[in-house]
Design an enzyme around this catalytic site. Structure first.
Site, PDB file in Angstrom:
ATOM      1  N   CYS A 172     -10.556   3.716   9.057  1.00 35.77           N
ATOM      2  CA  CYS A 172      -9.912   3.575   7.753  1.00 35.77           C
ATOM      3  C   CYS A 172      -9.082   2.300   7.712  1.00 35.77           C
ATOM      4  O   CYS A 172      -9.125   1.546   6.731  1.00 35.77           O
ATOM      5  CB  CYS A 172      -9.039   4.793   7.465  1.00 35.77           C
ATOM      6  SG  CYS A 172      -8.242   4.755   5.840  1.00 35.77           S
ATOM      7  N   ASP A 197       7.211   6.531   4.277  1.00 31.85           N
ATOM      8  CA  ASP A 197       7.086   5.248   4.969  1.00 31.85           C
ATOM      9  C   ASP A 197       6.673   4.133   4.022  1.00 31.85           C
ATOM     10  O   ASP A 197       7.282   3.050   3.992  1.00 31.85           O
ATOM     11  CB  ASP A 197       6.064   5.358   6.113  1.00 31.85           C
ATOM     12  CG  ASP A 197       6.546   6.248   7.246  1.00 31.85           C
ATOM     13  OD1 ASP A 197       7.773   6.384   7.413  1.00 31.85           O
ATOM     14  OD2 ASP A 197       5.696   6.817   7.950  1.00 31.85           O
ATOM     15  N   SER A 198       5.632   4.368   3.240  1.00 28.12           N
ATOM     16  CA  SER A 198       5.163   3.317   2.335  1.00 28.12           C
ATOM     17  C   SER A 198       6.136   3.090   1.189  1.00 28.12           C
ATOM     18  O   SER A 198       6.244   1.976   0.664  1.00 28.12           O
ATOM     19  CB  SER A 198       3.769   3.659   1.803  1.00 28.12           C
ATOM     20  OG  SER A 198       3.764   4.901   1.133  1.00 28.12           O
ATOM     21  N   CYS A 238      -7.488  13.442   7.484  1.00 30.21           N
ATOM     22  CA  CYS A 238      -7.087  13.617   6.091  1.00 30.21           C
ATOM     23  C   CYS A 238      -8.140  14.316   5.248  1.00 30.21           C
ATOM     24  O   CYS A 238      -7.805  15.089   4.353  1.00 30.21           O
ATOM     25  CB  CYS A 238      -6.696  12.277   5.472  1.00 30.21           C
ATOM     26  SG  CYS A 238      -8.049  11.067   5.381  1.00 30.21           S
ATOM     27  N   ALA A 264       0.857  -1.183   0.000  1.00 30.61           N
ATOM     28  CA  ALA A 264       0.000   0.000   0.000  1.00 30.61           C
ATOM     29  C   ALA A 264       0.896   1.237   0.000  1.00 30.61           C
ATOM     30  O   ALA A 264       1.638   1.470   0.954  1.00 30.61           O
ATOM     31  CB  ALA A 264      -0.906  -0.009   1.222  1.00 30.61           C
ATOM     32  N   MET A 265       0.846   2.029  -1.060  1.00 33.50           N
ATOM     33  CA  MET A 265       1.755   3.166  -1.233  1.00 33.50           C
ATOM     34  C   MET A 265       0.946   4.463  -1.282  1.00 33.50           C
ATOM     35  O   MET A 265       0.193   4.706  -2.220  1.00 33.50           O
ATOM     36  CB  MET A 265       2.578   2.983  -2.512  1.00 33.50           C
ATOM     37  CG  MET A 265       3.432   1.716  -2.518  1.00 33.50           C
ATOM     38  SD  MET A 265       4.391   1.505  -4.047  1.00 33.50           S
ATOM     39  CE  MET A 265       5.573   2.852  -3.874  1.00 33.50           C
ATOM     40  N   GLY A 299       3.005   0.627   5.662  1.00 35.81           N
ATOM     41  CA  GLY A 299       4.099   1.348   6.309  1.00 35.81           C
ATOM     42  C   GLY A 299       3.851   1.674   7.764  1.00 35.81           C
ATOM     43  O   GLY A 299       4.461   2.601   8.306  1.00 35.81           O
TER      44      GLY A 299
END
Length: 378
Positions: free
Chosen positions: A117, A27-28, A215, A21-22, A141
């Site tokens: 989420c 981090d990702s 977010c 998952a990017m 991440g």
């Protein structure tokens, strides 16, 4: 460099496929690189979480998972020579995260949308997509660890070794099935080490700042967002102390959370804290720091991780909000998905809707949603 967490499977990593998952962040991106370096076949995936309904509600569709973030993730995937795709989960995100967030506030609770989420999007919808693609693992991440406990015959979720970045609190909903197919490559690294890896790899996002706000409401004005999305106008009402004396007027109960100190708007000899919100009378009840404490916390919708159930009360440490230092408590299971925490010492009054997560040293026992907190003073 710390190794990826050990797996009980016998197959070599080279034969195993992983969805990374990017998000476009550092981090990702480092997660994807570490997986590739370890020999996994990696597929980079970025999630589209916002639709036009978020912008219409006053949210910022550029705050997270924006086109810039997608391009950052795609650039890293291209640099690593791995395929990259964008999955549209905007409908699921709107239903299971944003609408739940709004509804929880309207019920007088204080939700944590990051937990929803993770629960409904990253570790439910995305795991379903992983299975459809016949991939072995999903990797994220998050700063957390998972391992197999032979004696218990269960996967364990553990805190990240970097205490300042540990994210196990928001992952308490992970099931045994999900843990069996999840990797956390950053669990034994610090943030500084992750940035060093990114810089050494030449990633353009090596020093990219982290998002600190909700977010979909990056300006922090979630009350305005809720009003716009639900069409409900917040109603002012009285601010009262524990004896019922009227101290002032609040701007709508949804604007406050239990335990809050700043922003109440009342001048007093001692700082005042929100003790509770009374939806029936539309009263905001406040008190001093000593009055705004609790010792017993009722928890619902509990997910057990290190155990299938509790056969007897268990000594744990527990958090009732993300940045809290875990405090000693006695945990008692009162139903299949219900529990009670009795803290050794009074803690700051905790907000219904937030998560309570239970630990034994660095192992997550489980966690759930706070339904209420009790104190002799309340």
């Amino acid at each position: 460099m710390a190794a990826l967490d050990p797996q009980p499977q016998a197959a070599p990593p080279a034969s195993e496929h992983v969805i990374a998952a990017m998000s476009g962040g550092v981090d990702s991106s480092v997660t994807a690189k570490l997986l590739q370096d370890a020999g996994y076949q990696v597929l980079g995936v970025t999630l589209k979480l916002f639709g036009d309904d978020v912008a219409a509600s006053g949210g910022d569709t550029q705050a997270c998972c924006s086109l810039d973030d997608v391009e950052d993730a795609r650039a890293v995937a291209r640099q690593l020579g791995m395929p990259h795709y964008v999955f549209n989960f905007a409908d699921d995100f709107g239903t299971f995260v944003i609408d739940r967030f709004c509804e929880s506030y309207l019920q007088g609770r204080t939700p944590n949308p990051c937990i929803d989420c993770n629960r409904y999007i990253k570790f439910a919808a995305l795991h379903r997509r992983r299975a459809e693609l016949d991939c072995d693992y999903l990797a994220t991440g998050h700063y957390a660890r998972r391992c197999w406990d032979e004696q218990r015959g269960r996967f364990l979720l553990k805190t990240g070794l970097d205490a300042d970045k540990d994210q196990s609190y928001v992952l308490y909903n992970l099931t045994q099935e999900q843990l069996a197919h999840t990797l956390f490559p950053l669990g034994e690294l610090t943030k500084a080490q992750v940035r060093d890896v990114a810089a050494a790899a030449g990633f353009a996002n090596a020093q990219k700042a982290e998002s600190q706000d909700i977010c979909f409401v990056p300006d922090g004005n979630y009350q305005r967002f809720i009003e716009a999305r639900t069409g409900r106008t917040l109603q002012p009402g009285p601010i009262v102390d524990l004896q019922g004396n009227v101290l002032g007027t609040h701007a709508g109960l949804d604007r406050y959370t239990v335990g809050q100190r700043k922003g109440i708007g009342i001048a007093a000899a001692q700082p005042l804290y929100v003790c509770r919100k009374d939806l029936e009378t539309n009263q905001l009840v406040v008190g001093t720091a000593e009055e705004a404490t609790c010792t017993r916390v009722l928890v619902e919708d509990v997910n057990w991780i290190s155990v299938a159930q509790l056969n007897a009360p268990l000594r744990v440490t527990a958090k009732t909000f993300y940045r809290q230092k875990a405090a000693p408590a006695l945990l008692t299971q009162t139903g299949p998905t219900n529990a009670t925490l009795l803290f050794d010492q009074p803690i700051r009054a905790c907000a219904p809707g937030q998560a309570a997560v239970f630990y034994q040293e660095d192992v997550v026992v489980g966690g759930g949603v706070i339904s209420s907190c009790d104190s002799p003073r309340l």
